[in-house]
Design a protein around this motif. Structure first.
Motif, PDB file in Angstrom:
ATOM      1  N   VAL A  10       0.866  -1.177   0.000  1.00  0.00           N
ATOM      2  CA  VAL A  10       0.000   0.000   0.000  1.00  0.00           C
ATOM      3  C   VAL A  10       0.900   1.224   0.000  1.00  0.00           C
ATOM      4  CG1 VAL A  10      -1.723   1.335   1.276  1.00  0.00           C
ATOM      5  CG2 VAL A  10      -1.871  -1.157   1.222  1.00  0.00           C
ATOM      6  N   SER A  11       0.634   2.120  -0.923  1.00  0.00           N
ATOM      7  CA  SER A  11       1.399   3.354  -1.039  1.00  0.00           C
ATOM      8  C   SER A  11       0.568   4.508  -0.499  1.00  0.00           C
ATOM      9  CB  SER A  11       1.741   3.601  -2.505  1.00  0.00           C
ATOM     10  OG  SER A  11       2.412   4.831  -2.655  1.00  0.00           O
ATOM     11  N   SER A  12       1.198   5.411   0.202  1.00  0.00           N
ATOM     12  CA  SER A  12       0.520   6.601   0.708  1.00  0.00           C
ATOM     13  C   SER A  12       0.065   7.465  -0.465  1.00  0.00           C
ATOM     14  CB  SER A  12       1.483   7.391   1.591  1.00  0.00           C
ATOM     15  OG  SER A  12       0.884   8.584   2.019  1.00  0.00           O
ATOM     16  N   VAL A  13      -1.131   8.019  -0.357  1.00  0.00           N
ATOM     17  CA  VAL A  13      -1.688   8.887  -1.390  1.00  0.00           C
ATOM     18  C   VAL A  13      -2.155  10.170  -0.714  1.00  0.00           C
ATOM     19  CG1 VAL A  13      -3.525   9.124  -3.108  1.00  0.00           C
ATOM     20  CG2 VAL A  13      -2.452   6.917  -2.761  1.00  0.00           C
ATOM     21  N   SER A  14      -1.845  11.306  -1.310  1.00  0.00           N
ATOM     22  CA  SER A  14      -2.288  12.580  -0.742  1.00  0.00           C
ATOM     23  C   SER A  14      -3.768  12.802  -1.047  1.00  0.00           C
ATOM     24  CB  SER A  14      -1.467  13.734  -1.325  1.00  0.00           C
ATOM     25  OG  SER A  14      -1.792  13.921  -2.694  1.00  0.00           O
ATOM     26  N   LYS A  15      -4.403  13.645  -0.260  1.00  0.00           N
ATOM     27  CA  LYS A  15      -5.809  13.980  -0.507  1.00  0.00           C
ATOM     28  C   LYS A  15      -5.957  14.604  -1.894  1.00  0.00           C
ATOM     29  CE  LYS A  15      -9.870  16.191   1.394  1.00  0.00           C
ATOM     30  NZ  LYS A  15     -10.744  15.133   1.823  1.00  0.00           N
ATOM     31  N   LYS A  16      -4.985  15.435  -2.278  1.00  0.00           N
ATOM     32  CA  LYS A  16      -5.012  16.075  -3.598  1.00  0.00           C
ATOM     33  C   LYS A  16      -5.029  15.021  -4.710  1.00  0.00           C
ATOM     34  CE  LYS A  16      -2.339  19.244  -6.486  1.00  0.00           C
ATOM     35  NZ  LYS A  16      -1.131  20.079  -6.562  1.00  0.00           N
ATOM     36  N   ASN A  17      -4.161  14.004  -4.603  1.00  0.00           N
ATOM     37  CA  ASN A  17      -4.121  12.956  -5.623  1.00  0.00           C
ATOM     38  C   ASN A  17      -5.380  12.104  -5.607  1.00  0.00           C
ATOM     39  OD1 ASN A  17      -1.690  13.698  -6.744  1.00  0.00           O
ATOM     40  ND2 ASN A  17      -0.495  12.374  -5.420  1.00  0.00           N
ATOM     41  N   LEU A  18      -5.927  11.854  -4.425  1.00  0.00           N
ATOM     42  CA  LEU A  18      -7.176  11.100  -4.338  1.00  0.00           C
ATOM     43  C   LEU A  18      -8.302  11.866  -5.028  1.00  0.00           C
ATOM     44  CD1 LEU A  18      -8.869   8.721  -3.335  1.00  0.00           C
ATOM     45  CD2 LEU A  18      -9.218  10.006  -1.215  1.00  0.00           C
ATOM     46  N   MET A  19      -8.369  13.169  -4.802  1.00  0.00           N
ATOM     47  CA  MET A  19      -9.416  13.979  -5.434  1.00  0.00           C
ATOM     48  C   MET A  19      -9.259  13.989  -6.960  1.00  0.00           C
ATOM     49  SD  MET A  19     -11.454  14.849  -3.091  1.00  0.00           S
ATOM     50  CE  MET A  19     -11.084  13.486  -2.019  1.00  0.00           C
ATOM     51  N   LYS A  20      -8.015  13.983  -7.446  1.00  0.00           N
ATOM     52  CA  LYS A  20      -7.778  13.900  -8.896  1.00  0.00           C
ATOM     53  C   LYS A  20      -8.309  12.576  -9.445  1.00  0.00           C
ATOM     54  CE  LYS A  20      -3.691  16.824  -9.343  1.00  0.00           C
ATOM     55  NZ  LYS A  20      -2.266  16.859  -9.724  1.00  0.00           N
ATOM     56  N   LYS A  21      -8.077  11.506  -8.708  1.00  0.00           N
ATOM     57  CA  LYS A  21      -8.562  10.196  -9.139  1.00  0.00           C
ATOM     58  C   LYS A  21     -10.091  10.183  -9.175  1.00  0.00           C
ATOM     59  CE  LYS A  21      -8.127   5.294  -8.109  1.00  0.00           C
ATOM     60  NZ  LYS A  21      -7.438   4.284  -7.301  1.00  0.00           N
ATOM     61  N   ILE A  22     -10.710  10.745  -8.158  1.00  0.00           N
ATOM     62  CA  ILE A  22     -12.172  10.787  -8.114  1.00  0.00           C
ATOM     63  C   ILE A  22     -12.715  11.624  -9.269  1.00  0.00           C
ATOM     64  CG2 ILE A  22     -14.127  11.689  -6.777  1.00  0.00           C
ATOM     65  CD1 ILE A  22     -12.653  10.643  -4.257  1.00  0.00           C
ATOM     66  N   ARG A  23     -12.084  12.767  -9.550  1.00  0.00           N
ATOM     67  CA  ARG A  23     -12.523  13.596 -10.687  1.00  0.00           C
ATOM     68  C   ARG A  23     -12.368  12.837 -12.005  1.00  0.00           C
ATOM     69  NH1 ARG A  23     -10.171  17.700  -7.680  1.00  0.00           N
ATOM     70  NH2 ARG A  23      -8.267  17.714  -8.907  1.00  0.00           N
ATOM     71  N   SER A  24     -11.320  12.040 -12.108  1.00  0.00           N
ATOM     72  CA  SER A  24     -11.115  11.239 -13.320  1.00  0.00           C
ATOM     73  C   SER A  24     -12.260  10.253 -13.515  1.00  0.00           C
ATOM     74  CB  SER A  24      -9.796  10.467 -13.240  1.00  0.00           C
ATOM     75  OG  SER A  24      -8.716  11.343 -13.180  1.00  0.00           O
ATOM     76  N   PHE A  25     -12.696   9.635 -12.431  1.00  0.00           N
ATOM     77  CA  PHE A  25     -13.820   8.707 -12.518  1.00  0.00           C
ATOM     78  C   PHE A  25     -15.088   9.427 -12.955  1.00  0.00           C
ATOM     79  CE2 PHE A  25     -11.211   5.588 -10.597  1.00  0.00           C
ATOM     80  CZ  PHE A  25     -11.839   4.370 -10.757  1.00  0.00           C
ATOM     81  N   GLN A  26     -15.246  10.668 -12.560  1.00  0.00           N
ATOM     82  CA  GLN A  26     -16.440  11.421 -12.931  1.00  0.00           C
ATOM     83  C   GLN A  26     -16.446  11.773 -14.419  1.00  0.00           C
ATOM     84  OE1 GLN A  26     -15.801  14.517 -10.000  1.00  0.00           O
ATOM     85  NE2 GLN A  26     -17.627  13.883  -8.882  1.00  0.00           N
ATOM     86  N   ILE A  27     -15.282  11.909 -15.011  1.00  0.00           N
ATOM     87  CA  ILE A  27     -15.169  12.348 -16.402  1.00  0.00           C
ATOM     88  C   ILE A  27     -15.495  11.236 -17.393  1.00  0.00           C
ATOM     89  CG2 ILE A  27     -13.517  13.108 -18.158  1.00  0.00           C
ATOM     90  CD1 ILE A  27     -12.134  14.714 -15.918  1.00  0.00           C
ATOM     91  N   TYR A  28     -15.039  10.025 -17.123  1.00  0.00           N
ATOM     92  CA  TYR A  28     -15.151   8.945 -18.098  1.00  0.00           C
ATOM     93  C   TYR A  28     -16.471   8.203 -17.982  1.00  0.00           C
ATOM     94  CZ  TYR A  28     -10.317   9.856 -19.097  1.00  0.00           C
ATOM     95  OH  TYR A  28      -9.153  10.468 -19.465  1.00  0.00           O
ATOM     96  N   ALA A  29     -17.272   8.282 -19.039  1.00  0.00           N
ATOM     97  CA  ALA A  29     -18.574   7.616 -19.060  1.00  0.00           C
ATOM     98  C   ALA A  29     -18.421   6.103 -18.967  1.00  0.00           C
ATOM     99  CB  ALA A  29     -19.335   7.986 -20.323  1.00  0.00           C
ATOM    100  N   SER A  30     -17.335   5.564 -19.520  1.00  0.00           N
ATOM    101  CA  SER A  30     -17.143   4.112 -19.490  1.00  0.00           C
ATOM    102  C   SER A  30     -17.065   3.594 -18.061  1.00  0.00           C
ATOM    103  CB  SER A  30     -15.886   3.717 -20.259  1.00  0.00           C
ATOM    104  OG  SER A  30     -14.741   4.274 -19.649  1.00  0.00           O
ATOM    105  N   VAL A  31     -16.508   4.388 -17.158  1.00  0.00           N
ATOM    106  CA  VAL A  31     -16.431   3.981 -15.756  1.00  0.00           C
ATOM    107  C   VAL A  31     -17.836   3.941 -15.163  1.00  0.00           C
ATOM    108  CG1 VAL A  31     -15.604   4.630 -13.463  1.00  0.00           C
ATOM    109  CG2 VAL A  31     -14.096   4.836 -15.437  1.00  0.00           C
ATOM    110  N   ASN A  32     -18.649   4.914 -15.515  1.00  0.00           N
ATOM    111  CA  ASN A  32     -20.020   4.945 -15.003  1.00  0.00           C
ATOM    112  C   ASN A  32     -20.796   3.710 -15.436  1.00  0.00           C
ATOM    113  OD1 ASN A  32     -19.530   7.465 -13.903  1.00  0.00           O
ATOM    114  ND2 ASN A  32     -20.277   8.536 -15.705  1.00  0.00           N
ATOM    115  N   ASN A  33     -20.594   3.273 -16.666  1.00  0.00           N
ATOM    116  CA  ASN A  33     -21.327   2.124 -17.194  1.00  0.00           C
ATOM    117  C   ASN A  33     -20.733   0.788 -16.762  1.00  0.00           C
ATOM    118  OD1 ASN A  33     -22.970   3.946 -18.547  1.00  0.00           O
ATOM    119  ND2 ASN A  33     -21.660   3.937 -20.356  1.00  0.00           N
ATOM    120  N   GLU A  34     -19.488   0.805 -16.310  1.00  0.00           N
ATOM    121  CA  GLU A  34     -18.786  -0.425 -15.944  1.00  0.00           C
ATOM    122  C   GLU A  34     -19.276  -0.997 -14.615  1.00  0.00           C
ATOM    123  OE1 GLU A  34     -14.240  -1.614 -14.677  1.00  0.00           O
ATOM    124  OE2 GLU A  34     -14.545   0.090 -15.992  1.00  0.00           O
ATOM    125  N   HIS A  35     -19.758  -0.151 -13.747  1.00  0.00           N
ATOM    126  CA  HIS A  35     -20.122  -0.575 -12.403  1.00  0.00           C
ATOM    127  C   HIS A  35     -21.634  -0.573 -12.223  1.00  0.00           C
ATOM    128  CE1 HIS A  35     -15.921  -0.396 -11.324  1.00  0.00           C
ATOM    129  NE2 HIS A  35     -15.866   0.741 -11.985  1.00  0.00           N
TER     130      HIS A  35
END
Length: 88
Positions: A10-35
């Motif tokens: 497990v690697s430490s992740v900053s809140k800033k990087n976590l928020m970037k990852k969450i925003r990335s999930f919001q952008i891609y429609a394929s992720v929305n349809n995958e789950h």
């Protein structure tokens, strides 16, 4: 997001990087349809998983990884990596 898996590290992740990852999930429609779950729950689950994994290593957030065919660095490689990190 991945399903359950046996991770090696497990690697430490900053809140800033976590928020970037969450925003990335919001952008891609394929992720929305995958789950099968709703978008809001998916984003909450990302943060919950990051918090749980972070607690496992003593940080606020963490991300799990599987190490396949991991080979420790030899002394020459460590020296090169050290020099590269000085440039950052």
């Amino acid at each position: 997001m991945t399903s359950l898996f046996d991770f090696d590290i497990v690697s430490s992740v900053s809140k800033k990087n976590l928020m970037k990852k969450i925003r990335s999930f919001q952008i891609y429609a394929s992720v929305n349809n995958e789950h099968k779950t709703g978008q809001k729950w998916l984003l909450e689950k990302l943060e919950i998983c990051a918090r749980l994994r972070g607690k496992a290593v003593g940080t606020e957030y963490g991300e799990a990884f599987i190490l396949n065919n991991y080979t420790p660095l030899d002394s020459h490689s460590v020296q090169l990596v050290t020099e590269l990190l000085k440039l950052i």
